[in-house]
Design a protein around this motif. Sequence first.
Motif, PDB file in Angstrom:
ATOM      1  N   ALA A  66       0.582  -1.259   0.025  1.00 41.95           N
ATOM      2  CA  ALA A  66       0.076  -0.064  -0.017  1.00 41.95           C
ATOM      3  C   ALA A  66       0.941   1.140  -0.054  1.00 41.95           C
TER       4      ALA A  66
ATOM      5  N   VAL B 162      -3.145   7.392   0.923  1.00 38.75           N
ATOM      6  CA  VAL B 162      -4.075   7.765   0.113  1.00 38.75           C
ATOM      7  C   VAL B 162      -3.799   9.212  -0.157  1.00 38.75           C
TER       8      VAL B 162
ATOM      9  N   GLU C 137      -3.893   2.967   0.256  1.00 39.52           N
ATOM     10  CA  GLU C 137      -4.561   2.386  -1.290  1.00 39.52           C
ATOM     11  C   GLU C 137      -3.668   1.231  -1.590  1.00 39.52           C
TER      12      GLU C 137
ATOM     13  N   THR D  62      -1.286  -0.765  -3.826  1.00 40.56           N
ATOM     14  CA  THR D  62      -0.569  -0.753  -5.184  1.00 40.56           C
ATOM     15  C   THR D  62      -0.139  -1.893  -5.701  1.00 40.56           C
TER      16      THR D  62
ATOM     17  N   ILE E  23      -6.571  -0.117   5.354  1.00 40.29           N
ATOM     18  CA  ILE E  23      -7.279  -0.029   3.909  1.00 40.29           C
ATOM     19  C   ILE E  23      -8.772  -0.051   4.139  1.00 40.29           C
ATOM     20  N   ASN E  24      -9.515   0.662   3.505  1.00 38.76           N
ATOM     21  CA  ASN E  24     -10.667   0.529   3.446  1.00 38.76           C
ATOM     22  C   ASN E  24     -11.129  -1.046   3.038  1.00 38.76           C
TER      23      ASN E  24
ATOM     24  N   THR F 154     -12.160  -1.088  -0.804  1.00 36.80           N
ATOM     25  CA  THR F 154     -11.024  -0.669  -1.850  1.00 36.80           C
ATOM     26  C   THR F 154     -10.284  -1.834  -1.907  1.00 36.80           C
TER      27      THR F 154
ATOM     28  N   ALA G 162      -9.155  -4.343  -5.246  1.00 36.90           N
ATOM     29  CA  ALA G 162      -7.847  -4.604  -5.819  1.00 36.90           C
ATOM     30  C   ALA G 162      -7.787  -5.922  -5.801  1.00 36.90           C
TER      31      ALA G 162
ATOM     32  N   PRO H  60     -17.317   4.609  -0.678  1.00 29.32           N
ATOM     33  CA  PRO H  60     -16.119   3.847  -0.983  1.00 29.32           C
ATOM     34  C   PRO H  60     -16.438   2.441  -1.664  1.00 29.32           C
TER      35      PRO H  60
ATOM     36  N   ALA I  61     -15.003   1.656  -5.328  1.00 30.53           N
ATOM     37  CA  ALA I  61     -14.008   0.323  -5.514  1.00 30.53           C
ATOM     38  C   ALA I  61     -14.820  -0.357  -6.665  1.00 30.53           C
TER      39      ALA I  61
ATOM     40  N   LYS J  68     -13.587   1.283  -9.937  1.00 30.51           N
ATOM     41  CA  LYS J  68     -12.078   0.889 -10.371  1.00 30.51           C
ATOM     42  C   LYS J  68     -12.091  -0.504 -10.709  1.00 30.51           C
TER      43      LYS J  68
END
Length: 269
Positions: free
Chosen positions: A110, A113, A124, A126, A159-160, A163, A167, A220, A224, A227
């Motif tokens: 991560a 943010v 967030e 990565t 981390i939410n 989210t 990912a 969120p 998410a 995304k």
Amino acid sequence: MNGNTFVIKCGGSTLAALPNGFFAELAAFQRQGLQPVIVHGGGPEISQSLGKLGIHTEFVDGLRRTTSEVLDVVEMVLAGKINKEIVRRMTQNGAKAVGLSGTDGRLLTAQPVANADKLGYVGEVTEVNTELLNSLLSVGYIPVVAPVGLGADNQRYNINADTAAGAVASSLGATPFIVVTDVPGIAGTVGGVKKVLPSVTPSKIKSMIESGEIYGGMIPKVQAALKCLGGNVNEVVIVNGSEPGVLGKVLRGENIGTKITAEQAAAPA
């Protein structure tokens, strides 16, 4: 990636209310060769623990402001308590599961943010260690992931869960991405009446956020989803976990909850 893999996000406020049938359904899927991956939250229990300890907590744009003190409690509750409760319930209902934190094996890498000055140690994702997830799936275990990540500098990040789950779904190319909540889907106003929308597009979601119809913790979730749709996932479904046989209904394509699909694929609401 096995085409039978799909990701389920379970909200913290939903977990305690989930019936045993939900976990038994997961065990049945596993026996059929399907491969679920679970990412979970734990917001209400974190707030409760912070309250007991007298640690101040607040939310900014639906995300918890995370100081170093708050982060210790977040990790304790998510990875130490809730994660193991889920694994235990799955085991009791015949599933094979392994609990992980995002820091285990650098499962979730991560970075801070964008508005970290307001939010503190909120991250967030990565990078997702898909090799670790696929290794567990290949030997017949359901990974259960607590959304605490690790930065390149080994700093931990809260981390939410929406989210993090998005990912994970994107990195595995797992469709559908199922968001299990305590509401029946995204509610919108149609002809002056509030009802659950069977499907929405990204542009509809953006306009609903702007108008305030989508607010708080739902923001969120849908962000998410958006995304994900930009990645390797072509369908996100938001459903109520207490609905009997909910996961099977989603996987069979039944009309349940709210489907979020790319612009050209969505049916009219």
